[in-house]
Design a protein around this motif. Structure first.
Motif, mmCIF file in Angstrom:
data_model
loop_
_atom_site.group_PDB
_atom_site.id
_atom_site.type_symbol
_atom_site.label_atom_id
_atom_site.label_comp_id
_atom_site.label_asym_id
_atom_site.label_seq_id
_atom_site.Cartn_x
_atom_site.Cartn_y
_atom_site.Cartn_z
ATOM 1 N N THR A 1 -24.957 -49.376 -8.953
ATOM 2 C CA THR A 1 -23.800 -49.819 -9.746
ATOM 3 C C THR A 1 -23.872 -51.290 -10.125
ATOM 4 O O THR A 1 -23.113 -51.736 -10.989
ATOM 5 C CB THR A 1 -22.487 -49.611 -8.952
ATOM 6 O OG1 THR A 1 -22.526 -50.410 -7.758
ATOM 7 C CG2 THR A 1 -22.296 -48.145 -8.591
ATOM 8 N N GLY A 2 -24.721 -52.047 -9.458
ATOM 9 C CA GLY A 2 -24.769 -53.491 -9.699
ATOM 10 C C GLY A 2 -23.716 -54.245 -8.904
ATOM 11 O O GLY A 2 -23.599 -55.462 -9.032
ATOM 12 N N ALA A 3 -22.947 -53.527 -8.087
ATOM 13 C CA ALA A 3 -21.912 -54.189 -7.296
ATOM 14 C C ALA A 3 -22.549 -55.084 -6.233
ATOM 15 O O ALA A 3 -23.574 -54.737 -5.643
ATOM 16 C CB ALA A 3 -21.017 -53.143 -6.613
ATOM 17 N N THR A 4 -21.926 -56.243 -6.012
ATOM 18 C CA THR A 4 -22.378 -57.118 -4.931
ATOM 19 C C THR A 4 -21.333 -57.157 -3.814
ATOM 20 O O THR A 4 -21.570 -57.737 -2.760
ATOM 21 C CB THR A 4 -22.624 -58.548 -5.438
ATOM 22 O OG1 THR A 4 -21.437 -59.009 -6.086
ATOM 23 C CG2 THR A 4 -23.791 -58.581 -6.417
ATOM 24 N N ALA A 5 -20.170 -56.557 -4.083
ATOM 25 C CA ALA A 5 -19.106 -56.485 -3.080
ATOM 26 C C ALA A 5 -18.626 -55.035 -2.995
ATOM 27 O O ALA A 5 -18.657 -54.306 -3.991
ATOM 28 C CB ALA A 5 -17.954 -57.403 -3.450
ATOM 29 N N TYR A 6 -18.210 -54.651 -1.808
ATOM 30 C CA TYR A 6 -17.717 -53.278 -1.636
ATOM 31 C C TYR A 6 -16.884 -53.213 -0.372
ATOM 32 O O TYR A 6 -16.972 -54.073 0.504
ATOM 33 C CB TYR A 6 -18.881 -52.272 -1.562
ATOM 34 C CG TYR A 6 -19.809 -52.491 -0.396
ATOM 35 C CD1 TYR A 6 -19.618 -51.822 0.799
ATOM 36 C CD2 TYR A 6 -20.862 -53.389 -0.484
ATOM 37 C CE1 TYR A 6 -20.471 -52.039 1.883
ATOM 38 C CE2 TYR A 6 -21.710 -53.621 0.579
ATOM 39 C CZ TYR A 6 -21.501 -52.931 1.763
ATOM 40 O OH TYR A 6 -22.338 -53.164 2.834
ATOM 41 N N ASN A 7 -16.054 -52.166 -0.296
ATOM 42 C CA ASN A 7 -15.282 -51.901 0.919
ATOM 43 C C ASN A 7 -15.726 -50.585 1.537
ATOM 44 O O ASN A 7 -16.035 -49.631 0.830
ATOM 45 C CB ASN A 7 -13.785 -51.789 0.608
ATOM 46 C CG ASN A 7 -13.179 -53.091 0.148
ATOM 47 O OD1 ASN A 7 -13.083 -53.340 -1.049
ATOM 48 N ND2 ASN A 7 -12.787 -53.933 1.074
ATOM 49 N N ILE A 8 -15.734 -50.559 2.867
ATOM 50 C CA ILE A 8 -15.851 -49.301 3.611
ATOM 51 C C ILE A 8 -14.444 -48.985 4.103
ATOM 52 O O ILE A 8 -13.820 -49.819 4.781
ATOM 53 C CB ILE A 8 -16.772 -49.437 4.844
ATOM 54 C CG1 ILE A 8 -18.164 -49.919 4.451
ATOM 55 C CG2 ILE A 8 -16.820 -48.122 5.621
ATOM 56 C CD1 ILE A 8 -19.071 -48.882 3.860
ATOM 57 N N LEU A 9 -13.946 -47.808 3.751
ATOM 58 C CA LEU A 9 -12.595 -47.402 4.157
ATOM 59 C C LEU A 9 -12.698 -46.103 4.929
ATOM 60 O O LEU A 9 -13.433 -45.194 4.544
ATOM 61 C CB LEU A 9 -11.719 -47.208 2.908
ATOM 62 C CG LEU A 9 -10.293 -46.705 3.160
ATOM 63 C CD1 LEU A 9 -9.467 -47.765 3.891
ATOM 64 C CD2 LEU A 9 -9.616 -46.330 1.845
ATOM 65 N N GLN A 10 -11.948 -46.030 6.009
ATOM 66 C CA GLN A 10 -12.007 -44.815 6.838
ATOM 67 C C GLN A 10 -10.605 -44.568 7.384
ATOM 68 O O GLN A 10 -10.160 -45.233 8.318
ATOM 69 C CB GLN A 10 -13.037 -45.035 7.957
ATOM 70 C CG GLN A 10 -13.629 -43.759 8.523
ATOM 71 C CD GLN A 10 -12.711 -43.126 9.543
ATOM 72 O OE1 GLN A 10 -12.245 -43.791 10.449
ATOM 73 N NE2 GLN A 10 -12.455 -41.843 9.404
ATOM 74 N N ASN A 11 -9.883 -43.642 6.780
ATOM 75 C CA ASN A 11 -8.483 -43.388 7.133
ATOM 76 C C ASN A 11 -8.382 -42.315 8.212
ATOM 77 O O ASN A 11 -9.094 -41.310 8.155
ATOM 78 C CB ASN A 11 -7.717 -42.924 5.892
ATOM 79 C CG ASN A 11 -7.700 -43.968 4.792
ATOM 80 O OD1 ASN A 11 -7.713 -45.162 5.059
ATOM 81 N ND2 ASN A 11 -7.679 -43.513 3.542
ATOM 82 N N ILE B 1 -17.262 -45.454 0.606
ATOM 83 C CA ILE B 1 -17.948 -46.679 0.196
ATOM 84 C C ILE B 1 -17.464 -46.954 -1.228
ATOM 85 O O ILE B 1 -17.716 -46.151 -2.136
ATOM 86 C CB ILE B 1 -19.480 -46.540 0.230
ATOM 87 C CG1 ILE B 1 -19.960 -46.160 1.641
ATOM 88 C CG2 ILE B 1 -20.142 -47.853 -0.230
ATOM 89 C CD1 ILE B 1 -21.471 -45.962 1.745
ATOM 90 N N ILE B 2 -16.716 -48.047 -1.389
ATOM 91 C CA ILE B 2 -16.022 -48.301 -2.655
ATOM 92 C C ILE B 2 -16.498 -49.629 -3.244
ATOM 93 O O ILE B 2 -16.130 -50.710 -2.765
ATOM 94 C CB ILE B 2 -14.496 -48.347 -2.436
ATOM 95 C CG1 ILE B 2 -14.017 -47.105 -1.649
ATOM 96 C CG2 ILE B 2 -13.775 -48.459 -3.776
ATOM 97 C CD1 ILE B 2 -12.579 -47.207 -1.151
ATOM 98 N N PRO B 3 -17.325 -49.543 -4.300
ATOM 99 C CA PRO B 3 -17.794 -50.783 -4.933
ATOM 100 C C PRO B 3 -16.628 -51.560 -5.540
ATOM 101 O O PRO B 3 -15.675 -50.960 -6.044
ATOM 102 C CB PRO B 3 -18.728 -50.303 -6.050
ATOM 103 C CG PRO B 3 -19.010 -48.879 -5.770
ATOM 104 C CD PRO B 3 -17.876 -48.347 -4.965
ATOM 105 N N LYS B 4 -16.691 -52.875 -5.452
ATOM 106 C CA LYS B 4 -15.710 -53.727 -6.131
ATOM 107 C C LYS B 4 -16.354 -54.171 -7.434
ATOM 108 O O LYS B 4 -17.340 -54.922 -7.435
ATOM 109 C CB LYS B 4 -15.381 -54.934 -5.248
ATOM 110 C CG LYS B 4 -14.149 -55.671 -5.689
ATOM 111 C CD LYS B 4 -12.889 -54.871 -5.392
ATOM 112 C CE LYS B 4 -11.648 -55.616 -5.860
ATOM 113 N NZ LYS B 4 -10.443 -54.778 -5.726
ATOM 114 N N LEU B 5 -15.831 -53.664 -8.532
ATOM 115 C CA LEU B 5 -16.411 -53.936 -9.842
ATOM 116 C C LEU B 5 -15.314 -54.518 -10.731
ATOM 117 O O LEU B 5 -14.504 -53.779 -11.284
ATOM 118 C CB LEU B 5 -16.995 -52.656 -10.442
ATOM 119 C CG LEU B 5 -18.197 -52.065 -9.676
ATOM 120 C CD1 LEU B 5 -18.453 -50.614 -10.060
ATOM 121 C CD2 LEU B 5 -19.441 -52.916 -9.941
ATOM 122 N N GLY B 6 -15.250 -55.822 -10.807
ATOM 123 C CA GLY B 6 -14.156 -56.467 -11.521
ATOM 124 C C GLY B 6 -12.858 -56.157 -10.797
ATOM 125 O O GLY B 6 -12.747 -56.318 -9.590
#
Ligand code: 5GP
Length: 134
Positions: A74-84, A100-105
């Motif tokens: 995706t080209g993402a350099t930031a992302y979140n790992i979320l586990q509910n 695994i959720i890329p932060k894209l803008g």
């Protein structure tokens, strides 16, 4: 049986990215951002605290590799790992899963973080209770 068990069984299709003996990773059907990936154990347990050490280790082993793949794709350099865990914590599918959720803008996970402060006496009590529970 949850929808994720049916995906593991092949009864429901998914966009599969990775699979091994213990783990399956596939694209989220309702992505928060492009490349939003779900990583699940094949073991059918609702919450992380119920997972066997074997499944937990298998997921831990591949999570960083899958995160790298999401970043590269995706080209993402930031992302979140979320586990509910639990409906009160926004868990909708009662089968353990890591997002695994890329932060894209502006696309990605929005996080509310209402930080309090740590009281020293309470901290001591919590440490002692948690250590007793381990
Ligand atoms: P939770 O809120 O339980 O942490 O998130 C469940 C996630 O599973 C949601 O992001 C939702 O979009 C995803 N999801 C639910 N059903 C399906 C499905 O049938 N296929 C796929 N690929 N994702 C699903």
């Amino acid at each position: 049986m949850t929808i994720f068990s049916r995906i593991i069984a092949g009864e429901i299709p998914c966009h599969r990215v990775y699979e091994d003996a213990h783990v399956l990773a596939f694209l989220d059907i309702g992505p928060l951002s492009d490349g939003h990936l779900l990583v699940i154990p094949k073991e059918a347990k609702a919450q992380l605290d119920q997972l066997s050490d074997e499944s937990a280790a298998a997921i831990g082993r591949v999570l960083p590799r899958l995160a790298r793949a999401v970043m590269q794709a995706t080209g993402a350099t930031a992302y979140n790992i979320l586990q509910n865990n639990g409906a009160a914590a926004h868990q909708a599918v009662m089968h353990v899963h890591f997002h695994i959720i890329p932060k894209l803008g502006s696309a990605g996970l929005g996080v509310g973080w209402n930080a309090g402060s740590l009281d020293a006496a309470r901290a001591k009590e919590l440490v002692s209770r948690m250590q007793a529970a381990l």
